[in-house]
Design a protein around this motif. Structure first.
Motif, PDB file in Angstrom:
ATOM      1  N   VAL A   1       3.046   9.322   6.772  1.00 15.17           N
ATOM      2  CA  VAL A   1       2.351   8.089   5.925  1.00 15.17           C
ATOM      3  C   VAL A   1       2.842   6.645   6.324  1.00 15.17           C
ATOM      4  CG1 VAL A   1       2.273   7.410   3.766  1.00 15.17           C
ATOM      5  CG2 VAL A   1       2.074   9.890   4.002  1.00 15.17           C
TER       6      VAL A   1
ATOM      7  N   ALA B   1      -3.180   1.758  10.387  1.00 23.21           N
ATOM      8  CA  ALA B   1      -4.433   1.237   9.915  1.00 23.21           C
ATOM      9  C   ALA B   1      -4.515  -0.077   9.470  1.00 23.21           C
ATOM     10  CB  ALA B   1      -4.502   2.225   8.433  1.00 23.21           C
ATOM     11  N   GLN B   2      -3.461  -0.795   9.434  1.00 25.02           N
ATOM     12  CA  GLN B   2      -3.685  -2.268   9.125  1.00 25.02           C
ATOM     13  C   GLN B   2      -3.779  -2.882  10.457  1.00 25.02           C
ATOM     14  OE1 GLN B   2       0.420  -2.293   6.823  1.00 25.02           O
ATOM     15  NE2 GLN B   2      -0.476  -2.775   5.461  1.00 25.02           N
ATOM     16  N   ALA B   3      -3.062  -2.380  11.487  1.00 25.81           N
ATOM     17  CA  ALA B   3      -3.212  -2.961  12.667  1.00 25.81           C
ATOM     18  C   ALA B   3      -4.523  -2.814  13.250  1.00 25.81           C
ATOM     19  CB  ALA B   3      -2.201  -2.265  13.807  1.00 25.81           C
ATOM     20  N   SER B   4      -5.258  -1.578  12.924  1.00 26.44           N
ATOM     21  CA  SER B   4      -6.665  -1.329  13.456  1.00 26.44           C
ATOM     22  C   SER B   4      -7.449  -2.102  12.620  1.00 26.44           C
ATOM     23  CB  SER B   4      -6.808   0.258  13.259  1.00 26.44           C
ATOM     24  OG  SER B   4      -7.120   0.457  11.890  1.00 26.44           O
ATOM     25  N   GLY B   5      -7.349  -2.412  11.344  1.00 29.40           N
ATOM     26  CA  GLY B   5      -8.082  -3.516  10.527  1.00 29.40           C
ATOM     27  C   GLY B   5      -8.087  -4.740  11.247  1.00 29.40           C
ATOM     28  N   VAL B   6      -6.974  -5.284  11.559  1.00 29.47           N
ATOM     29  CA  VAL B   6      -6.879  -6.526  12.099  1.00 29.47           C
ATOM     30  C   VAL B   6      -7.660  -6.459  13.341  1.00 29.47           C
ATOM     31  CG1 VAL B   6      -5.286  -8.299  13.329  1.00 29.47           C
ATOM     32  CG2 VAL B   6      -4.695  -7.144  11.042  1.00 29.47           C
TER      33      VAL B   6
ATOM     34  N   ALA C   1      -5.547   0.020   3.625  1.00 32.84           N
ATOM     35  CA  ALA C   1      -4.343  -0.500   4.524  1.00 32.84           C
ATOM     36  C   ALA C   1      -5.182  -1.188   5.686  1.00 32.84           C
ATOM     37  CB  ALA C   1      -3.992   0.807   5.364  1.00 32.84           C
ATOM     38  N   GLN C   2      -6.386  -0.916   5.884  1.00 37.94           N
ATOM     39  CA  GLN C   2      -7.059  -1.779   6.913  1.00 37.94           C
ATOM     40  C   GLN C   2      -7.341  -3.290   6.343  1.00 37.94           C
ATOM     41  OE1 GLN C   2     -10.069   1.272   8.060  1.00 37.94           O
ATOM     42  NE2 GLN C   2      -9.073   1.332   9.831  1.00 37.94           N
TER      43      GLN C   2
ATOM     44  N   MET D   1      -0.002   3.909   7.736  1.00 36.79           N
ATOM     45  CA  MET D   1      -0.146   2.640   7.042  1.00 36.79           C
ATOM     46  C   MET D   1      -0.247   1.564   8.196  1.00 36.79           C
ATOM     47  SD  MET D   1      -0.621   3.039   4.189  1.00 36.79           S
ATOM     48  CE  MET D   1      -0.392   4.192   2.776  1.00 36.79           C
TER      49      MET D   1
ATOM     50  N   VAL E   1      -8.374   6.213  12.849  1.00 33.48           N
ATOM     51  CA  VAL E   1      -7.177   6.565  12.339  1.00 33.48           C
ATOM     52  C   VAL E   1      -7.323   7.741  11.640  1.00 33.48           C
ATOM     53  CG1 VAL E   1      -5.167   5.694  10.977  1.00 33.48           C
ATOM     54  CG2 VAL E   1      -6.594   3.994  12.407  1.00 33.48           C
TER      55      VAL E   1
ATOM     56  N   SER F   1       1.075   5.714  -0.584  1.00 30.01           N
ATOM     57  CA  SER F   1       0.359   6.839  -0.210  1.00 30.01           C
ATOM     58  C   SER F   1      -0.168   7.796  -1.212  1.00 30.01           C
ATOM     59  CB  SER F   1       1.297   7.655   0.956  1.00 30.01           C
ATOM     60  OG  SER F   1       2.150   7.979  -0.027  1.00 30.01           O
TER      61      SER F   1
ATOM     62  N   VAL G   1      -6.468  10.210   1.218  1.00 32.19           N
ATOM     63  CA  VAL G   1      -6.215   9.837   2.409  1.00 32.19           C
ATOM     64  C   VAL G   1      -7.302   8.694   2.997  1.00 32.19           C
ATOM     65  CG1 VAL G   1      -5.692  10.335   4.913  1.00 32.19           C
ATOM     66  CG2 VAL G   1      -4.514  11.477   3.262  1.00 32.19           C
TER      67      VAL G   1
ATOM     68  N   SER H   1      -5.837  -4.421   3.833  1.00 27.97           N
ATOM     69  CA  SER H   1      -4.696  -5.341   3.685  1.00 27.97           C
ATOM     70  C   SER H   1      -4.311  -5.932   4.824  1.00 27.97           C
ATOM     71  CB  SER H   1      -3.642  -4.588   2.906  1.00 27.97           C
ATOM     72  OG  SER H   1      -2.789  -3.615   3.843  1.00 27.97           O
TER      73      SER H   1
ATOM     74  N   VAL I   1       0.747  -1.100  -0.103  1.00 28.51           N
ATOM     75  CA  VAL I   1      -0.049   0.013  -0.078  1.00 28.51           C
ATOM     76  C   VAL I   1       0.900   1.210  -0.093  1.00 28.51           C
ATOM     77  CG1 VAL I   1      -1.819   1.279   1.135  1.00 28.51           C
ATOM     78  CG2 VAL I   1      -1.733  -1.136   1.299  1.00 28.51           C
TER      79      VAL I   1
ATOM     80  N   VAL J   1      -6.738   5.311   1.153  1.00 24.17           N
ATOM     81  CA  VAL J   1      -5.768   4.733   1.724  1.00 24.17           C
ATOM     82  C   VAL J   1      -5.768   3.961   2.960  1.00 24.17           C
ATOM     83  CG1 VAL J   1      -4.077   6.156   3.125  1.00 24.17           C
ATOM     84  CG2 VAL J   1      -3.217   4.910   1.217  1.00 24.17           C
ATOM     85  N   MET J   2      -6.545   4.938   4.013  1.00 29.25           N
ATOM     86  CA  MET J   2      -6.981   4.234   5.344  1.00 29.25           C
ATOM     87  C   MET J   2      -7.658   2.760   4.858  1.00 29.25           C
ATOM     88  SD  MET J   2      -5.689   5.915   7.396  1.00 29.25           S
ATOM     89  CE  MET J   2      -5.315   7.378   7.508  1.00 29.25           C
TER      90      MET J   2
ATOM     91  N   SER K   1      -4.913  10.958   9.382  1.00 29.84           N
ATOM     92  CA  SER K   1      -3.737  11.343   8.580  1.00 29.84           C
ATOM     93  C   SER K   1      -2.686  12.166   9.070  1.00 29.84           C
ATOM     94  CB  SER K   1      -4.249  11.795   7.219  1.00 29.84           C
ATOM     95  OG  SER K   1      -5.241  12.875   7.538  1.00 29.84           O
TER      96      SER K   1
END
Lengths: 192, 192
Positions: B78, B85-90, A85-86, B82, B72, A74, A78, A88, A72, A81-82, B74
Motif C-alpha cells: 500500500v 499513484a502520486q507520481a503518476s498523477g503529476v 492519490a493521483q 500511494m 497503476v 489505504s 483500491v 493529491s 492518503v 484510493v488510486m 494494487s
C-alpha cells in the motif's frame, strides 16, 4: 500575524478546497470554500488537468502561506484510493512548484484538532467547522467542510506548537482539542 | 510518419523515462532514456516537485506526440502504491497541461506487446526491449527498460490497430505479439 492556509481534501470526483485565515489567538475566519468536481466519464488525464488548473487558480488567487492536504490512507477501496492519490500528487506538486510549503495531516489528526476526539464522525467535523468559522450554515458537501477542517487543523497545530513553547514546560495550558491533537500526532509519529 | 512516444514507469524513488520513435513499419528507435530518482529522506512535496520538473524538461526537450504511462495497480504494497499513484498523477497532469494525449497501459499489455506473452518476467522484457531497439547493452535499471517498453507498446498498439483496420476482417495478419497484445487488451477491457 495571520496565517493563511489552503486546505485540500483530494479526490478525482470531488476535491474539496478551503481557505482559512487564522490569527495568533486561534481565531479562524473562512476566506473561501469550494469543490472541484470531475466526471468519471472523462479520461484520467482530463480529470487531473481540471484539478491541476483549479488548484493553480486557487493558489494564485489566495496566495496561502501553506497548503494542508489530507494524508492518503489505504482504508478506502483500491480504485478510489488510486484516484485520491493521483489527485493529491497533482495538488502537492502545484504548491511545491510555487515554493509553498505542504503539510500532510491524517483524518484522525483533523478530527482531534477540530472536535477534540480523533474518532468523531463526519457530521461532528462539519458541525464544529461551522461553529469555529462562525458560519450561518454548514459548508456542503462534506469534502468542502473537510478541506476547511484541514486548514484549521494545520494552523492550530502550528500555533499550538508555538504556544506550548512560549508557556514553558508541561501541557497544562492546552485545550482539550489541543491535547487530543497532540495525542493523535504522537500516535501518527509512532505509526510511521 | 514517425510516432514519438514518451514512456514513463512512475515511482517516487525511481521514475523510468524513455523516448522512442516508431515508424509505420513498427521499426522502433530509442531517442533517450533515463531515470529520475528521489530520496525517501526528502519530503513528499520536494520529491513530487523533482519529478514534476523532470517530466516538464523531458516533454519540452523531446516534444512527444503522446505520453504512455503504466496503469497503476494494487498488487504492490500500500505505501508503495500511494507514491506510485502520486507520481503518476503529476506526470499525467504535466502532459495534459501541454495538450499531449496520455495513454495508460497495464503491465500485462506491455509484456504481451514486447515479448508476445502477458506473463513474461522483467528480464524477458528488458531483453526484448534491447533487441527491438537494437541496443548494444540492456537499459538499466529495470525502470528505464520498462519506460521504453511502455513507449513501444503504445506505438505498436496504435499501429497494429491501424494495420488491422486496413487489412480487413480477421486477425490472421497479426504477429504472435500483436495477437497476445489483443488478448491482453480484451482481458483488460473485460476487467474494467
Amino acid at each position: 500575524m495571520t496565517l493563511r492556509v489552503l486546505g485540500v481534501d483530494p479526490g478525482l470526483t470531488r476535491c474539496g478546497i478551503g481557505v482559512v485565515d487564522v490569527e495568533r489567538n486561534r481565531r479562524a475566519t473562512m476566506v473561501a470554500v469550494g469543490v472541484v468536481g470531475t466526471s468519471p466519464e472523462e479520461t484520467l488525464d482530463q480529470r487531473l488537468l481540471v484539478i491541476a488548473l483549479a488548484i493553480d487558480d486557487w493558489l494564485d488567487r489566495y496566495e496561502p502561506h501553506v497548503l494542508a492536504v489530507e494524508r492518503v490512507f489505504s482504508q478506502l477501496n483500491v480504485s478510489t484510493v488510486m484516484g485520491v492519490a493521483q489527485a493529491s500528487g497533482v495538488v502537492i506538486a502545484a504548491a511545491a512548484r510555487r515554493g509553498i510549503p505542504v503539510a500532510l495531516h491524517t483524518p484522525s489528526e483533523v478530527k482531534a484538532a477540530v472536535t477534540g476526539s480523533g474518532t468523531s464522525n463526519k457530521d461532528a467535523v462539519t458541525k464544529l467547522v461551522t461553529k469555529i468559522l462562525r458560519l450561518d450554515a454548514p459548508p456542503r458537501p462534506a469534502d468542502a467542510a473537510d478541506a476547511l477542517a484541514l486548514a484549521i487543523t494545520h494552523a492550530w497545530r502550528a500555533g499550538s506548537g508555538a504556544a506550548v513553547a512560549t508557556t514553558g514546560p508541561g501541557s497544562s495550558s492546552l485545550t482539550p482539542a489541543q491535547r487530543a491533537w497532540a495525542d493523535a500526532e504522537a500516535k501518527a509519529r509512532r505509526a510511521r
